[in-house]
Design an enzyme around this catalytic site. Structure first.
Site, PDB file in Angstrom:
ATOM      1  N   GLY A  10     -64.068 -27.729 -63.315  1.00 47.66           N
ATOM      2  CA  GLY A  10     -64.600 -26.366 -63.218  1.00 47.66           C
ATOM      3  C   GLY A  10     -65.300 -26.080 -64.540  1.00 47.66           C
ATOM      4  N   GLY A  12     -67.597 -23.369 -65.261  1.00 49.80           N
ATOM      5  CA  GLY A  12     -68.221 -22.054 -65.376  1.00 49.80           C
ATOM      6  C   GLY A  12     -67.884 -21.462 -66.736  1.00 49.80           C
ATOM      7  N   ALA A  13     -67.804 -20.135 -66.800  1.00 48.48           N
ATOM      8  CA  ALA A  13     -67.581 -19.460 -68.081  1.00 48.48           C
ATOM      9  C   ALA A  13     -66.306 -19.958 -68.765  1.00 48.48           C
ATOM     10  CB  ALA A  13     -67.511 -17.947 -67.870  1.00 48.48           C
ATOM     11  N   THR A  92     -61.453 -24.073 -62.051  1.00 48.90           N
ATOM     12  CA  THR A  92     -62.305 -23.725 -60.905  1.00 48.90           C
ATOM     13  C   THR A  92     -62.050 -22.266 -60.527  1.00 48.90           C
ATOM     14  OG1 THR A  92     -60.654 -24.490 -59.302  1.00 48.90           O
ATOM     15  CG2 THR A  92     -62.269 -26.110 -60.049  1.00 48.90           C
ATOM     16  N   LYS A 121     -55.935 -18.422 -60.518  1.00 49.55           N
ATOM     17  CA  LYS A 121     -54.833 -17.631 -59.966  1.00 49.55           C
ATOM     18  C   LYS A 121     -54.461 -18.011 -58.537  1.00 49.55           C
ATOM     19  CE  LYS A 121     -57.227 -13.989 -61.017  1.00 49.55           C
ATOM     20  NZ  LYS A 121     -58.053 -14.451 -62.138  1.00 49.55           N
ATOM     21  N   GLU A 206     -68.677  -7.791 -61.058  1.00 50.29           N
ATOM     22  CA  GLU A 206     -69.458  -8.759 -60.279  1.00 50.29           C
ATOM     23  C   GLU A 206     -70.394  -8.017 -59.324  1.00 50.29           C
ATOM     24  OE1 GLU A 206     -68.517 -12.270 -59.989  1.00 50.29           O
ATOM     25  OE2 GLU A 206     -66.748 -12.219 -61.271  1.00 50.29           O
ATOM     26  N   ASP A 217     -57.401  -8.727 -57.423  1.00 47.59           N
ATOM     27  CA  ASP A 217     -57.198  -9.491 -58.660  1.00 47.59           C
ATOM     28  C   ASP A 217     -55.884  -9.093 -59.324  1.00 47.59           C
ATOM     29  OD1 ASP A 217     -58.195 -11.124 -61.015  1.00 47.59           O
ATOM     30  OD2 ASP A 217     -58.032  -9.158 -61.952  1.00 47.59           O
ATOM     31  N   LYS A 221     -52.339 -11.431 -59.925  1.00 48.05           N
ATOM     32  CA  LYS A 221     -51.675 -11.590 -61.220  1.00 48.05           C
ATOM     33  C   LYS A 221     -50.223 -11.121 -61.146  1.00 48.05           C
ATOM     34  CE  LYS A 221     -56.030 -11.219 -63.736  1.00 48.05           C
ATOM     35  NZ  LYS A 221     -57.031 -10.261 -64.243  1.00 48.05           N
TER      36      LYS A 221
END
Lengths: 331, 331
Positions: A10, A12-13, A92, A121, A206, A217, A221
């Site tokens: 993964g 990405g950021a 990812t 997560k 987003e 989200d 968590k």
């Protein structure tokens, strides 16, 4: 000096943040006896594999310039299954419906006795028990500080630093996007849609914000917190969730006049796991603004402990991953 | 199961808190593989020694009823020098002039290769380098979370949980007595002397409050933070210290009208180690009230992390000692 061969699956950021941090902290890590060698990086379409160690600076600039980390077409999962290494850094994107490729990757790593440090997560929010059992049966470490609260240490604070304490209950703000929108709605007396648009413009929300603003989200968590810190055995479906989309500036204004803020609070206690907007006194430690996250736990010996920090960001999340790596391999 | 033989040297509020916590958490500790056996307890005049394990409940009630923990006259230092055990829990009172008996005890423990967990600030505020060098050369652990911020984890948070981060600067409130007096002065618009008297009545301030209100206690803690978290090599005399005795209700009132509180802030950065009353915005994470302590550290990767908790209390301080014990002997 221990050489740890790692893959970054993964890119990405968060994955790129990890690469930057491993590059910056190479000497520090060697100083504490850890020689980290990244032998593969995979993004969603390409990969680079080099048993001698991938050049992280080149990988980062290649990704930035071309959008692809490499020219190999081997998938992250195949890398885990076929390339020898000790640690999978699983970054990812979260898939909260099925656990997605992250779940497949983590299970594949444990099958081969590899350790996993993850920011994903999905697998833990859906199948915490199975994932941890698989890790245990293969003698692997599975650490996941980065899944909750970004740079703000939650799991390791409760499980390591407060060891010996019984955790009685906890509440917190685990989503910086919602906190930003609610804070700005109060400051500007502006409607939800306007402040969502501002957050999107700033890259804080987003394009499709539903995962954040509907509380999904935060709920993911909470499940991880409930299972890992409170020893529960719950899944995403056990959380009651209300998001922030129906909060009005009038509600915030009324609350404010009485000395309260409205915050999207996640809470875990004996009787429930719940995400919902709640009134919080302005002087309360939970009433943090902007994109900050906060975690407040009630313990039997230490009393209440509250921690605040940045809940997101590429380098901040990579910081949590780095701390997990160090906790596994130091000494 | 590992049997750890320990002494409790110093049996005031903290030492008694440790005995209570070890009694309450006996089963928990056994569950993680640690069988704690207290083989001696010493207060300032008496001691009880039993190689089979001191009955902690009896020791606590004996101390409460008679003021003496036992009938032996062996000193704590002699216990360390002559009775076989692995861990010295050093909870004698802080002496900031010489390090006092605490310093003698810790050095005696290291000479015999024993581990030390302590709440005693004196030895570490005066001779941090020497103490840690002695521990290192004998292969002993020396842990001291309880010296700073009571139940609020500071040392272990920065050194373990945030491992990999470079600590850039920190500020915090490390003295609950001062924080209580200043908070109450602001609430009541009352002079220092009146709120000090209230704090003394409530047991929050000592009869002779100078150690707290003149900033000496905060300065001692700052030295420990500077040495252990920031890798400095400083001593108590390197801190510039101003206490709270000259703050007026008028100053607090003026500050409050502008949206500020006045707090006794300890700070460490590249250029100074300083204790002084400072203006803090009311909405700032440092602006905690009552007897709370707060610690805010700026890091290179995780950004700012702030933690709040109870800075004192017998059980709260014992919680920090318990966490240190677990971190040494788990696995």
């Amino acid at each position: 000096m221990k050489t740890i061969r790692a893959s970054i699956i993964g890119f990405g950021a968060v994955g790129q943040g990890v690469a930057k941090v491993l590059l910056d902290k190479r000497d520090y890590l060697r100083g504490i006896g850890i020689d980290m060698k990244v032998i593969a990086i995979a993004d969603s379409r390409t990969a680079v594999v080099d048993a001698q160690g991938v050049d992280l600076a080149s990988a980062l600039s290649r990704k930035k310039e071309t959008g692809a980390v490499g020219s190999d077409t081997i998938s992250g999962t195949e890398i885990i299954r076929t390339v020898d290494h000790e640690l999978v850094i699983e970054t990812t994107p979260t898939n909260i419906e099925t656990g997605g490729v992250g779940l497949v990757n983590m299970m594949a790593a444990f099958e081969r006795g590899m350790d996993v440090v993850t920011s994903n997560k999905g697998p833990l929010a859906l199948k915490y028990g199975e994932v941890m059992a698989a890790a245990k049966s293969s003698g692997s470490y599975c650490r996941f500080e980065a899944t909750v609260g970004g740079a703000m240490p939650v799991i390791n604070l409760a499980c390591d630093v407060l060891a010996g304490n019984r955790m009685i209950s906890m509440e917190g703000i685990f989503n910086g996007t919602c906190n930003y929108i609610l804070s700005r709605m109060m400051e500007e007396q502006a409607p939800y849609e306007q402040m969502l648009a501002e957050a999107q413009e700033l890259g804080i929300a987003e394009k499709d914000p539903s995962y954040d603003v509907e509380g999904i989200d935060t709920a993911s968590k909470l499940v991880i917190v409930a299972n890992s810190i409170f020893g529960m055995n719950v899944s995403y479906k056990d959380v009651t969730v209300t998001g922030i989309t129906r909060i009005t500036p009038e509600a915030l204004s009324l609350a404010n006049a009485d000395g309260f803020a409205i915050k999207l609070i996640g809470e875990v206690n004996d009787s429930r796991i719940n995400v919902a907007p709640k009134l919080v006194p302005l002087s309360h430690p939970l009433a943090v603004g902007g994109t900050l996250n906060v975690f407040s736990v009630q313990t039997d010996l230490a009393g209440p402990i509250t921690i605040t920090g940045r809940g997101a960001g590429s380098i901040e999340t990579a910081s949590a991953i780095l701390s997990d790596i160090i906790s596994i391999y130091r000494n």
